[in-house]
Each structure stands twice: as C-alpha cells, then as structure tokens.
Design an enzyme around this catalytic site. Structure first.
Site, PDB file in Angstrom:
ATOM      1  CE  LYS A  97       0.248  -2.347   3.844  1.00 25.42           C
ATOM      2  NZ  LYS A  97      -0.291  -3.103   4.916  1.00 25.42           N
ATOM      3  CD  GLU A 121      -9.734  -5.288  -4.497  1.00 19.64           C
ATOM      4  OE1 GLU A 121     -10.242  -5.096  -5.600  1.00 19.64           O
ATOM      5  OE2 GLU A 121      -9.908  -4.522  -3.527  1.00 19.64           O
ATOM      6  CB  ILE A 128     -13.004  -5.444   1.854  1.00 23.49           C
ATOM      7  CG1 ILE A 128     -13.253  -5.867   3.301  1.00 23.49           C
ATOM      8  CG2 ILE A 128     -14.210  -4.680   1.288  1.00 23.49           C
ATOM      9  CD1 ILE A 128     -13.537  -4.707   4.260  1.00 23.49           C
ATOM     10  N   GLY A 179       0.711 -11.728  13.000  1.00 26.49           N
ATOM     11  CA  GLY A 179       1.118 -11.364  11.633  1.00 26.49           C
ATOM     12  C   GLY A 179       0.262 -10.274  11.012  1.00 26.49           C
ATOM     13  CD  GLU A 182       2.151  -2.724   7.369  1.00 28.29           C
ATOM     14  OE1 GLU A 182       3.033  -2.619   6.516  1.00 28.29           O
ATOM     15  OE2 GLU A 182       1.147  -3.433   7.236  1.00 28.29           O
ATOM     16  CG  ASP A 193      -1.460  -0.030   6.934  1.00 25.64           C
ATOM     17  OD1 ASP A 193      -0.660  -0.536   6.137  1.00 25.64           O
ATOM     18  OD2 ASP A 193      -2.624  -0.454   7.072  1.00 25.64           O
ATOM     19  CE  LYS A 197      -4.129  -1.277   4.537  1.00 28.99           C
ATOM     20  NZ  LYS A 197      -4.257  -1.865   5.876  1.00 28.99           N
TER      21      LYS A 197
END
Ligand code: HSE
Length: 398
Positions: A97, A121, A128, A179, A182, A193, A197
């Site tokens: 991203k 995506e 989503i 997991g 970041e 983050d 997006k």
C-alpha cells in the site's frame, strides 16, 4: 479464453506464504509458480529449495515469467521491482500500500506507457474487494463518501482494549504475533497504513491523485485509560477510521480515532476485520466487511487479482476522466474531543464553538466544533500530551 499464467514472486513472508496456500488449494486458476525471490539466505523455508532464488534477474529477466507478484516489505525496493517488471512487459500484482500510494501517478502512467496491467486489491483492506468494486460497480455512480476501518492491527488492538481490558502495548504484541502488524508497527498505530489505503481509494473513488503527505493522519497511539473511561461511560467504543467525503468540488480526507456508538455499523467490526462504507447518489448506502489483515485474507485478494489477469483485466481509472476540478480540502467542521493535561495550554479560540468542558486534577477535555484546517494548524496532533477523538456523525461544510 483464460490464460495459463507463469508467476514470479518477490517475498515469502506472511502474504507470500498465505498466497502460496490459497493458490495450492484453489482449483479454478491456471497459474504456476516458476520462482520465488527472497532476501535471507539463512532462513529455513517451507518449500523445496528449487523454488527459491536470491537474484531478482531470475524473475525479471526470465521471459517465461508473465506475472510478477510483488509481496515484499520495503516500499522503495518494491517500486524498483514493479517498475522493471512493467518495463519488461510483465503484468504485476502487489499488496504494498505504501508503494502504491507514494507512486500512484508514476504507476498509472507506466500502465499506459508499457500497456501492462498493475493490480493491487490486496493493498486495500485485504479481503474486501473494494478497488474492483469502485472500478467496476461504482464506475458511474456519483460517490459522496468512502470511509471505514482500514487497518486490521489497530482494530484488533482497540477490540482487546475495550473487551478484554488489555493495554495498547500488550494488544499490539498480540497483533504482531498474529502477523497483522507492519514490520514497523508505528505505521499502524499512528494511522499511516490506513492513510496509504485511503489515498489509493481516493484515486479509484474520486479520480484524485494525492500525495500521502498532504493527508492528515491522527493515530490511536495516544489513547489513554482516561479516554477509554470516557468512552465507556457514554456507551462508546473507539475505532480508528479513515474518511473521505465529497462536498461540492472538494473532498475532505483524513484518518482519525472516532467514538463509535452502538447505532453505528462500525461498532460491531471487531478484531482484524475492516469495514468500508460507500455512499453514492444512486446506490446510496453500502457496507462492506471482511478481514483486513493476515496471510490468507490478503492472499485471497492477490489470488483474485491473478485470476483477473487470466482474462486480461486491467484498471481503467474511469473516475480520473470524470474528476474535473475536484481537489482535496480541509474546509470541513468537525466535532472533536480534545484531552490534555494541566500543563498544556490550549488556544480555545481555535474552536468555532465549545459544547462541553471538563477539568480535574490530571486531565482536562474540551468537546467542541472546529474547522479541520484549524485543527491541522494547531499541531495538537503532534503533541504527546494531547489526544484527539472525533465525535460521531458531526461533519458539516464550513
Ligand atoms: N498492517 C496492516 C493492517 C496489514 O493491520 O491492516 C494489512 O494491510
């Protein structure tokens, strides 16, 4: 006619391994992995050594590879890989991203210049399918808002803080173990983050190219026990939300923690789930929910991009043609909660109106209406002693 694809993968971390498993289990896709390029020569791998290479040329210079999957951590190294792959005429799928948000214009131009698709995506809210929906389903709708919870780690942390009384550092450690976070978790908790997006979504929803540094992100890292107590007393949770709203020919966009009441759809979005609310003139109000972090949810989005490449799908960026003179603005009035301590001086004149004030020995707060531009100018968001939380449903044009 669906093509049989030969894949070269960069990176075999959480997302790479998640993708490998979903690719292995799915039956519909005609794709085979030729090589996986990794950095660490000493790391034990879960696949036979023949799959791996440490030389990027083994993928980028290999004429048999027709799709490059870029799944590494470092955004600048990722951009170089993507650029070279596209120059060589290879289609690219990425889940990075920051790389996409930082280089959106160049990436858009390269898709035209080299006539190759770039799909991402997996970079937005993992499972989503928001980019494809903005591209294909809402391509002619007049969208007025796209907003929601765009970061899984912070939503996981806030869920644990509210429902299990965990501390932020304790819940963050769990999100890291699972997991979701970041490698540098400040990107999650400080709202970067979610902002990357949001920037990608601004291109596909409104046709805007934005530099991430022009979008304000206020993180959730300063939420204190006092803020949580205030939220609980009023029956609220706190969620980190990303917002973009079109007002006439301007779009207000930012990331901020928000009080969320039981009446909001976001209230029940918990753990690593993300949610996207889309408002359009024709489709009206739509709500998407799904896992926003983790190897399989992100792997499923990458898989879906690979599948789309088998029928030569590419983004058309139709909203860019429709955008006209649309641009980003901070001219929106927000209702905020501003918490500070007794040694902090707050210039109350910056508020348009004050609705509530509280002062006790250790904490003070103001609830009031403020223009978003003034809030940015105040630099309160940079002060470690000040926390800002948005109130629900309280945004109006100034
Ligand atoms: N760290 C990200 C998150 C991973 O928690 O949402 C998915 O983009």
């Amino acid at each position: 006619m669906h093509r049989h694809l030969k894949l070269g993968i960069f990176g075999f971390g959480i997302v790479g391994q998640g993708l490998y498993r979903v690719l292995e289990e799915t039956r519909g896709i005609k794709a085979e992995i030729l090589k996986i390029c990794v950095k660490d020569k000493n790391k034990k791998r879960s696949l036979p050594a023949k799959y791996f290479t440490f030389e990027k040329e083994d993928i980028l210079e290999n004429p048999d590879v027709d799709v490059v999957l870029e799944l590494i951590d470092d955004p600048e190294a990722a951009f170089e890989i993507v650029k070279t792959a596209m120059q060589k005429g290879k289609a690219v799928v990425t889940a990075n991203k920051k790389m996409v948000a930082d280089h959106m214009i160049e990436l858009y131009e390269m898709q035209n210049d080299y006539n190759v698709p770039l799909l991402y995506e997996g970079a937005c809210c993992a499972s989503i399918p928001i980019i494809r929906n903005l591209e294909e389903y809402y391509d002619n709708d007049l969208l007025s808002a796209v907003e929601g919870i765009f970061n899984g780690s912070t939503n996981y942390i806030l869920t644990k803080v509210f429902s299990e009384q965990k501390s932020i550092p304790e819940a963050l450690a769990e999100a890291q173990n699972l997991g979701y976070a970041e490698t540098d978790p400040s990107l999650d908790i400080e709202g970067f983050d979610a902002k990357y997006k949001l920037c990608i979504i601004l291109t596909h929803a409104f046709g805007l190219f934005v530099d991430p540094s022009d979008i304000t992100n206020i993180g959730m890292h300063k939420i204190s026990d006092f803020d949580i107590k205030i939220a609980r007393e009023r029956g609220f949770k706190i969620k980190l939300v990303a917002k973009s709203r079109k007002i006439d020919d301007k779009v207000a966009a930012f990331v901020i923690p928000q009080f969320v009441s039981e009446n909001s759809e976001l209230y029940k979005v918990e753990r690593e789930f993300n949610a996207v609310i889309v408002e359009g003139a024709f489709s009206e109000h739509q709500f998407f929910i799904g896992k926003g972090a983790g190897g399989y949810p992100t792997g499923s989005a990458v898989l879906s991009d690979i599948s789309a490449l088998t029928y030569n799908y590419k983004y058309e960026y139709k909203k860019i043609q429709q955008a006209n003179d649309l641009n980003i603005s901070s001219n929106i009035e927000l209702s905020i909660y501003l918490r500070f301590n007794n040694s902090t001086s707050i210039d109350k004149k910056l508020f348009n109106s004050i609705l509530e004030e509280y002062k006790a020995l250790e904490n003070q707060y103001i609830i009031g209406k403020i223009n978003f531009g003034k809030l940015i100018e105040s630099r309160w968001a940079d002060d470690p002693e000040i926390n800002i939380i948005l109130l629900e449903n309280n945004e109006t044009e100034n």
